[in-house]
Each structure stands twice: as structure tokens, then as C-alpha cells.
Design a protein around this motif. Structure first.
Motif, PDB file in Angstrom:
ATOM      1  N   MET A 132      -4.194  15.587  12.036  1.00 45.32           N
ATOM      2  CA  MET A 132      -4.261  15.765  10.604  1.00 45.32           C
ATOM      3  C   MET A 132      -5.023  14.583  10.000  1.00 45.32           C
ATOM      4  N   LYS A 133      -6.067  14.879   9.280  1.00 43.37           N
ATOM      5  CA  LYS A 133      -6.867  13.832   8.654  1.00 43.37           C
ATOM      6  C   LYS A 133      -6.427  13.661   7.204  1.00 43.37           C
ATOM      7  N   ILE A 134      -6.058  12.447   6.858  1.00 42.34           N
ATOM      8  CA  ILE A 134      -5.657  12.136   5.492  1.00 42.34           C
ATOM      9  C   ILE A 134      -6.776  11.315   4.861  1.00 42.34           C
ATOM     10  N   THR A 135      -7.319  11.817   3.778  1.00 40.57           N
ATOM     11  CA  THR A 135      -8.366  11.101   3.068  1.00 40.57           C
ATOM     12  C   THR A 135      -7.730  10.316   1.927  1.00 40.57           C
ATOM     13  N   PRO A 136      -7.812   8.998   1.972  1.00 43.49           N
ATOM     14  CA  PRO A 136      -7.209   8.210   0.900  1.00 43.49           C
ATOM     15  C   PRO A 136      -7.983   8.362  -0.405  1.00 43.49           C
ATOM     16  N   THR A 137      -7.251   8.611  -1.464  1.00 42.17           N
ATOM     17  CA  THR A 137      -7.812   8.730  -2.802  1.00 42.17           C
ATOM     18  C   THR A 137      -6.924   7.926  -3.742  1.00 42.17           C
ATOM     19  N   PRO A 138      -7.353   7.705  -4.985  1.00 41.68           N
ATOM     20  CA  PRO A 138      -6.466   7.026  -5.935  1.00 41.68           C
ATOM     21  C   PRO A 138      -5.148   7.781  -6.158  1.00 41.68           C
ATOM     22  N   VAL A 139      -5.176   9.105  -6.053  1.00 36.78           N
ATOM     23  CA  VAL A 139      -3.944   9.886  -6.232  1.00 36.78           C
ATOM     24  C   VAL A 139      -2.987   9.649  -5.055  1.00 36.78           C
ATOM     25  N   THR A 140      -3.493   9.688  -3.825  1.00 31.36           N
ATOM     26  CA  THR A 140      -2.615   9.429  -2.682  1.00 31.36           C
ATOM     27  C   THR A 140      -2.120   7.990  -2.697  1.00 31.36           C
ATOM     28  N   ALA A 141      -2.959   7.072  -3.164  1.00 31.80           N
ATOM     29  CA  ALA A 141      -2.531   5.680  -3.276  1.00 31.80           C
ATOM     30  C   ALA A 141      -1.413   5.541  -4.311  1.00 31.80           C
ATOM     31  N   ALA A 142      -1.542   6.248  -5.423  1.00 28.79           N
ATOM     32  CA  ALA A 142      -0.489   6.209  -6.444  1.00 28.79           C
ATOM     33  C   ALA A 142       0.800   6.834  -5.918  1.00 28.79           C
ATOM     34  N   LEU A 143       0.695   7.888  -5.125  1.00 29.86           N
ATOM     35  CA  LEU A 143       1.883   8.495  -4.521  1.00 29.86           C
ATOM     36  C   LEU A 143       2.574   7.521  -3.570  1.00 29.86           C
ATOM     37  N   ALA A 144       1.804   6.797  -2.781  1.00 27.68           N
ATOM     38  CA  ALA A 144       2.382   5.803  -1.869  1.00 27.68           C
ATOM     39  C   ALA A 144       3.058   4.690  -2.662  1.00 27.68           C
ATOM     40  N   GLY A 145       2.441   4.279  -3.762  1.00 27.95           N
ATOM     41  CA  GLY A 145       3.048   3.249  -4.603  1.00 27.95           C
ATOM     42  C   GLY A 145       4.321   3.725  -5.268  1.00 27.95           C
ATOM     43  N   ALA A 146       4.319   4.969  -5.743  1.00 25.80           N
ATOM     44  CA  ALA A 146       5.517   5.527  -6.368  1.00 25.80           C
ATOM     45  C   ALA A 146       6.642   5.661  -5.345  1.00 25.80           C
ATOM     46  N   PHE A 147       6.312   6.077  -4.124  1.00 24.37           N
ATOM     47  CA  PHE A 147       7.311   6.168  -3.065  1.00 24.37           C
ATOM     48  C   PHE A 147       7.938   4.802  -2.799  1.00 24.37           C
ATOM     49  N   ALA A 148       7.107   3.782  -2.656  1.00 20.83           N
ATOM     50  CA  ALA A 148       7.626   2.432  -2.411  1.00 20.83           C
ATOM     51  C   ALA A 148       8.426   1.928  -3.608  1.00 20.83           C
ATOM     52  N   GLY A 149       7.973   2.259  -4.816  1.00 20.36           N
ATOM     53  CA  GLY A 149       8.671   1.818  -6.017  1.00 20.36           C
ATOM     54  C   GLY A 149      10.027   2.465  -6.204  1.00 20.36           C
ATOM     55  N   VAL A 150      10.217   3.655  -5.663  1.00 20.13           N
ATOM     56  CA  VAL A 150      11.515   4.339  -5.761  1.00 20.13           C
ATOM     57  C   VAL A 150      12.432   3.925  -4.607  1.00 20.13           C
ATOM     58  N   VAL A 151      11.914   3.954  -3.396  1.00 18.75           N
ATOM     59  CA  VAL A 151      12.763   3.765  -2.222  1.00 18.75           C
ATOM     60  C   VAL A 151      13.160   2.305  -2.012  1.00 18.75           C
ATOM     61  N   MET A 152      12.249   1.372  -2.180  1.00 20.36           N
ATOM     62  CA  MET A 152      12.567  -0.023  -1.875  1.00 20.36           C
ATOM     63  C   MET A 152      13.672  -0.584  -2.774  1.00 20.36           C
ATOM     64  N   PRO A 153      13.666  -0.350  -4.093  1.00 21.69           N
ATOM     65  CA  PRO A 153      14.790  -0.856  -4.890  1.00 21.69           C
ATOM     66  C   PRO A 153      16.130  -0.228  -4.499  1.00 21.69           C
ATOM     67  N   LEU A 154      16.111   0.991  -3.991  1.00 21.87           N
ATOM     68  CA  LEU A 154      17.352   1.616  -3.534  1.00 21.87           C
ATOM     69  C   LEU A 154      17.838   1.010  -2.217  1.00 21.87           C
TER      70      LEU A 154
END
Length: 93
Positions: free
Chosen positions: A1-23
Motif C-alpha cells: 500500500m502506497k501512502i502519499t503524504p499530503t498536508p491533509v494526511t499530515a494534519a490527520l497524523a497531528g490530530a491523532f497524536a494530539g488526541v492520543v498522547m494526552p490520554l
């Protein structure tokens, strides 16, 4: 599976880290291995896959040139992580 990094995927990764890490933060305790695994799985792996990507960009310029697309993705990742973590602090549990 090829994942092409875009600003949207980068924002999703940031949102994931921002939700999960504080928990996870209060539950990690004093075990260093838990901290390392948490940072690898919650921050490093999603950031590498969705911000940097696993393949060298084809449109890469000459050596030493600034990769502005990567800088935009990193900025989107950081802003999404900060905004999400800040909203987690503001919203009641």
C-alpha cells in the motif's frame, strides 16, 4: 500500500497524536520502555508515514535545495497536533 503524504494526511497524523498522547501521558508511569513505545507508536510512526512518507519524492530538486512541500506538511502536522491537544485541555472530560 502506497501512502502519499499530503498536508491533509499530515494534519490527520497531528490530530491523532494530539488526541492520543494526552490520554496516554498520565498512564505511562515511570517505565522508560513504556515512554519509548508510546512515542514511537503515537508520534514517530504516524509522522513518518503520513508526513515524511516512505519513498523519496520524485520531484526532489537538486541536493541542498529546500523541500517546501515537506515543510508545509510538517507545519500542518505540528499545528494540528497543537490545536487538538489544546482543545483536549479546554473541553471537559
Amino acid at each position: 500500500m502506497k501512502i502519499t503524504p499530503t498536508p491533509v494526511t499530515a494534519a490527520l497524523a497531528g490530530a491523532f497524536a494530539g488526541v492520543v498522547m494526552p490520554l496516554l501521558w498520565p498512564r505511562l508511569g515511570d517505565d522508560t520502555l513504556d515512554w519509548i513505545l508510546a512515542f514511537l507508536l503515537v508520534i514517530a510512526l504516524p509522522a513518518h508515514a503520513l508526513v515524511v512518507g516512505f519513498h523519496a519524492p520524485r520531484e526532489s530538486a537538486a541536493r541542498g535545495a529546500l523541500d517546501t512541500a515537506l515543510l508545509k506538511r510538517v507545519a500542518a502536522w505540528l499545528l494540528a497536533a497543537l490545536a487538538t491537544a489544546a482543545s483536549m485541555k479546554v473541553l471537559p472530560p
